[in-house]
Motif scaffolding. Sequence first.
Motif, PDB file in Angstrom:
ATOM      1  N   ILE A   1       0.854  -1.198   0.000  1.00  0.00           N
ATOM      2  CA  ILE A   1       0.000   0.000   0.000  1.00  0.00           C
ATOM      3  C   ILE A   1       0.890   1.249   0.000  1.00  0.00           C
ATOM      4  O   ILE A   1       1.746   1.407   0.872  1.00  0.00           O
ATOM      5  N   LYS A   2       0.666   2.122  -0.981  1.00  0.00           N
ATOM      6  CA  LYS A   2       1.486   3.340  -1.100  1.00  0.00           C
ATOM      7  C   LYS A   2       0.754   4.586  -0.615  1.00  0.00           C
ATOM      8  O   LYS A   2       1.373   5.541  -0.165  1.00  0.00           O
ATOM      9  N   ASN A   3      -0.567   4.603  -0.771  1.00  0.00           N
ATOM     10  CA  ASN A   3      -1.357   5.773  -0.369  1.00  0.00           C
ATOM     11  C   ASN A   3      -2.600   5.326   0.384  1.00  0.00           C
ATOM     12  O   ASN A   3      -3.094   4.227   0.164  1.00  0.00           O
ATOM     13  N   LYS A   4      -3.096   6.225   1.221  1.00  0.00           N
ATOM     14  CA  LYS A   4      -4.268   5.893   2.045  1.00  0.00           C
ATOM     15  C   LYS A   4      -5.524   5.667   1.194  1.00  0.00           C
ATOM     16  O   LYS A   4      -5.805   6.425   0.270  1.00  0.00           O
ATOM     17  N   ILE A   5      -6.241   4.618   1.526  1.00  0.00           N
ATOM     18  CA  ILE A   5      -7.549   4.347   0.906  1.00  0.00           C
ATOM     19  C   ILE A   5      -8.542   4.244   2.058  1.00  0.00           C
ATOM     20  O   ILE A   5      -8.281   3.528   3.021  1.00  0.00           O
ATOM     21  N   GLU A   6      -9.671   4.923   1.925  1.00  0.00           N
ATOM     22  CA  GLU A   6     -10.666   4.866   3.009  1.00  0.00           C
ATOM     23  C   GLU A   6     -12.058   4.707   2.425  1.00  0.00           C
ATOM     24  O   GLU A   6     -12.388   5.326   1.419  1.00  0.00           O
ATOM     25  N   ILE A   7     -12.850   3.865   3.053  1.00  0.00           N
ATOM     26  CA  ILE A   7     -14.244   3.681   2.639  1.00  0.00           C
ATOM     27  C   ILE A   7     -15.121   3.962   3.845  1.00  0.00           C
ATOM     28  O   ILE A   7     -14.873   3.424   4.926  1.00  0.00           O
ATOM     29  N   LYS A   8     -16.156   4.791   3.652  1.00  0.00           N
ATOM     30  CA  LYS A   8     -17.043   5.154   4.764  1.00  0.00           C
ATOM     31  C   LYS A   8     -18.477   4.794   4.412  1.00  0.00           C
ATOM     32  O   LYS A   8     -18.872   4.856   3.249  1.00  0.00           O
ATOM     33  N   ASP A   9     -19.227   4.456   5.434  1.00  0.00           N
ATOM     34  CA  ASP A   9     -20.659   4.255   5.266  1.00  0.00           C
ATOM     35  C   ASP A   9     -21.306   4.698   6.582  1.00  0.00           C
ATOM     36  O   ASP A   9     -21.202   4.001   7.586  1.00  0.00           O
ATOM     37  N   HIS A  10     -21.935   5.863   6.580  1.00  0.00           N
ATOM     38  CA  HIS A  10     -22.461   6.473   7.803  1.00  0.00           C
ATOM     39  C   HIS A  10     -21.354   6.561   8.860  1.00  0.00           C
ATOM     40  O   HIS A  10     -20.331   7.145   8.603  1.00  0.00           O
ATOM     41  N   ASP A  11     -21.549   5.889  10.026  1.00  0.00           N
ATOM     42  CA  ASP A  11     -20.513   5.994  11.059  1.00  0.00           C
ATOM     43  C   ASP A  11     -19.489   4.851  10.970  1.00  0.00           C
ATOM     44  O   ASP A  11     -18.657   4.696  11.858  1.00  0.00           O
ATOM     45  N   LYS A  12     -19.561   4.053   9.911  1.00  0.00           N
ATOM     46  CA  LYS A  12     -18.615   2.929   9.772  1.00  0.00           C
ATOM     47  C   LYS A  12     -17.506   3.309   8.803  1.00  0.00           C
ATOM     48  O   LYS A  12     -17.724   4.069   7.873  1.00  0.00           O
ATOM     49  N   LYS A  13     -16.354   2.717   9.038  1.00  0.00           N
ATOM     50  CA  LYS A  13     -15.204   3.133   8.242  1.00  0.00           C
ATOM     51  C   LYS A  13     -14.152   2.023   8.196  1.00  0.00           C
ATOM     52  O   LYS A  13     -13.926   1.337   9.192  1.00  0.00           O
ATOM     53  N   VAL A  14     -13.507   1.869   7.050  1.00  0.00           N
ATOM     54  CA  VAL A  14     -12.321   0.999   6.951  1.00  0.00           C
ATOM     55  C   VAL A  14     -11.258   1.744   6.163  1.00  0.00           C
ATOM     56  O   VAL A  14     -11.574   2.546   5.283  1.00  0.00           O
ATOM     57  N   SER A  15      -9.999   1.477   6.489  1.00  0.00           N
ATOM     58  CA  SER A  15      -8.952   2.116   5.706  1.00  0.00           C
ATOM     59  C   SER A  15      -7.706   1.252   5.641  1.00  0.00           C
ATOM     60  O   SER A  15      -7.495   0.363   6.478  1.00  0.00           O
ATOM     61  N   LEU A  16      -6.904   1.524   4.623  1.00  0.00           N
ATOM     62  CA  LEU A  16      -5.574   0.932   4.502  1.00  0.00           C
ATOM     63  C   LEU A  16      -4.582   2.074   4.381  1.00  0.00           C
ATOM     64  O   LEU A  16      -4.817   3.034   3.644  1.00  0.00           O
ATOM     65  N   LEU A  17      -3.493   1.965   5.125  1.00  0.00           N
ATOM     66  CA  LEU A  17      -2.460   3.004   5.125  1.00  0.00           C
ATOM     67  C   LEU A  17      -1.100   2.375   4.847  1.00  0.00           C
ATOM     68  O   LEU A  17      -0.890   1.198   5.174  1.00  0.00           O
ATOM     69  N   PRO A  18      -0.179   3.135   4.300  1.00  0.00           N
ATOM     70  CA  PRO A  18       1.172   2.595   4.107  1.00  0.00           C
ATOM     71  C   PRO A  18       1.803   2.192   5.446  1.00  0.00           C
ATOM     72  O   PRO A  18       1.568   2.856   6.457  1.00  0.00           O
ATOM     73  N   SER A  19       2.525   1.104   5.431  1.00  0.00           N
ATOM     74  CA  SER A  19       3.240   0.639   6.627  1.00  0.00           C
ATOM     75  C   SER A  19       4.291  -0.348   6.165  1.00  0.00           C
ATOM     76  O   SER A  19       4.165  -0.922   5.086  1.00  0.00           O
ATOM     77  N   ASN A  20       5.309  -0.549   6.986  1.00  0.00           N
ATOM     78  CA  ASN A  20       6.306  -1.553   6.626  1.00  0.00           C
ATOM     79  C   ASN A  20       5.901  -2.957   7.054  1.00  0.00           C
ATOM     80  O   ASN A  20       6.581  -3.921   6.747  1.00  0.00           O
ATOM     81  N   GLN A  21       4.828  -3.035   7.816  1.00  0.00           N
ATOM     82  CA  GLN A  21       4.374  -4.331   8.298  1.00  0.00           C
ATOM     83  C   GLN A  21       2.914  -4.537   7.927  1.00  0.00           C
ATOM     84  O   GLN A  21       2.275  -3.631   7.405  1.00  0.00           O
ATOM     85  N   PHE A  22       2.403  -5.724   8.237  1.00  0.00           N
ATOM     86  CA  PHE A  22       0.969  -5.963   8.133  1.00  0.00           C
ATOM     87  C   PHE A  22       0.389  -5.772   9.527  1.00  0.00           C
ATOM     88  O   PHE A  22       0.584  -6.593  10.414  1.00  0.00           O
ATOM     89  N   LYS A  23      -0.276  -4.632   9.704  1.00  0.00           N
ATOM     90  CA  LYS A  23      -0.852  -4.287  11.010  1.00  0.00           C
ATOM     91  C   LYS A  23      -2.357  -4.183  10.854  1.00  0.00           C
ATOM     92  O   LYS A  23      -2.853  -3.741   9.817  1.00  0.00           O
ATOM     93  N   ILE A  24      -3.044  -4.554  11.932  1.00  0.00           N
ATOM     94  CA  ILE A  24      -4.503  -4.511  11.899  1.00  0.00           C
ATOM     95  C   ILE A  24      -4.999  -3.880  13.188  1.00  0.00           C
ATOM     96  O   ILE A  24      -4.521  -4.236  14.277  1.00  0.00           O
ATOM     97  N   SER A  25      -5.948  -2.957  13.072  1.00  0.00           N
ATOM     98  CA  SER A  25      -6.614  -2.482  14.294  1.00  0.00           C
ATOM     99  C   SER A  25      -8.107  -2.432  14.048  1.00  0.00           C
ATOM    100  O   SER A  25      -8.558  -2.299  12.903  1.00  0.00           O
ATOM    101  N   PHE A  26      -8.854  -2.587  15.112  1.00  0.00           N
ATOM    102  CA  PHE A  26     -10.313  -2.596  14.970  1.00  0.00           C
ATOM    103  C   PHE A  26     -10.951  -1.989  16.205  1.00  0.00           C
ATOM    104  O   PHE A  26     -10.509  -2.219  17.331  1.00  0.00           O
ATOM    105  N   PHE A  27     -12.001  -1.214  15.957  1.00  0.00           N
ATOM    106  CA  PHE A  27     -12.811  -0.657  17.043  1.00  0.00           C
ATOM    107  C   PHE A  27     -14.244  -1.098  16.815  1.00  0.00           C
ATOM    108  O   PHE A  27     -14.779  -0.935  15.723  1.00  0.00           O
ATOM    109  N   LEU A  28     -14.833  -1.678  17.846  1.00  0.00           N
ATOM    110  CA  LEU A  28     -16.264  -1.976  17.719  1.00  0.00           C
ATOM    111  C   LEU A  28     -17.021  -1.374  18.878  1.00  0.00           C
ATOM    112  O   LEU A  28     -16.479  -1.136  19.958  1.00  0.00           O
ATOM    113  N   ASP A  29     -18.277  -1.103  18.626  1.00  0.00           N
ATOM    114  CA  ASP A  29     -19.123  -0.423  19.608  1.00  0.00           C
ATOM    115  C   ASP A  29     -20.527  -0.990  19.497  1.00  0.00           C
ATOM    116  O   ASP A  29     -21.256  -0.674  18.565  1.00  0.00           O
TER     117      ASP A  29
END
Length: 308
Positions: A131-159
């Motif tokens: 991944i070279k540049n940020k990609i973000e997809i939104k739907d109302h209050d939901k969101k996912v994104s991919l950002l450049p990094s040297n590793q494969f990192k994952i974070s998640f927030f649920l409510d």
Amino acid sequence: MHIYQTTINRAEKVTGIGLHSGKNVTIKIKPAPVNSGITFIRKDLNNFSIKAISENVVDTRLSTVIGRNGNIVQTVEHFMSALSALGIDNLIIEVDGPEMPIMDGSSIPFIYLIKEAGIRKFSAKKRYIHIKNKIEIKDHDKKVSLLPSNQFKISFFLDYKHPLIDKQFFEIDLSKYSYVEEISRARTFGFLEDVESLRKMNLALGGSLDNAVVISGNKILNKDGLRYHNEFVRHKILDAIGDLYLLGHPIIGSYSGFKAGHDLNSKLCSSVLASNDFWEFVEMPDKIYDRSFNPFYDTVSESFLLPA
Ligand SMILES: [Zn+2]
């Protein structure tokens, strides 16, 4: 150091219940040639084949469903998550019905299955989506994104508006921490009331305390409780890893999910593949990664890798 493509060493079978049909499903995993990717084969439909890639995603409401010409395989995400974690690039999965077995609701049974089959390295290089540049997809209050990094990192927030789940956040750098230890045992979860309404629609017929964390009122019905104190958010990460693997290649980048599910993950994959403004293929990770980078499949699976 180059990183090479893999498949499994020999065929293995497992049988389990289909979450929606409630019927037994047998899957057989088989080695597949280099650059062939992950392919599901419907044994009961004259060996109809469906490639596990995001353009074949046909439904994301209850699980990730892939299909072609009306023929489908449901609930592929937990299996895909295990393949991603173990770095399996090429595989055939024969299925004798329209859905994958749910097993215990996590991906650990599939990890054991692949471990049983053994992992074989090819001499062809693995191709990563960097991944070279940020990609973000939104739907109302939901969101996912991919950002450049040297590793494969994952974070998640649920409510969830439920006291037993509430707000949970978890992040993991899979180059440093073990997927098998930290993620693979997290089970899918649901509310008893939802299971009852799904059953009226002939869905979730195989759902039970053996394959999900089930909540009723303010109680977890499973006798042994949770496997991780934040099992819910860890399962969302397990799902996201499986959904992202429908890109057809492992990612070098950082994913974050905010109250998202299969639907947004699938849209994210489509957006990535629709434009190469955001990413490039890389074959020689050591040119891009920092020196500490250690692809997590190697840390997890080196012990059962076999020479090509
Ligand atoms: Zn799941």
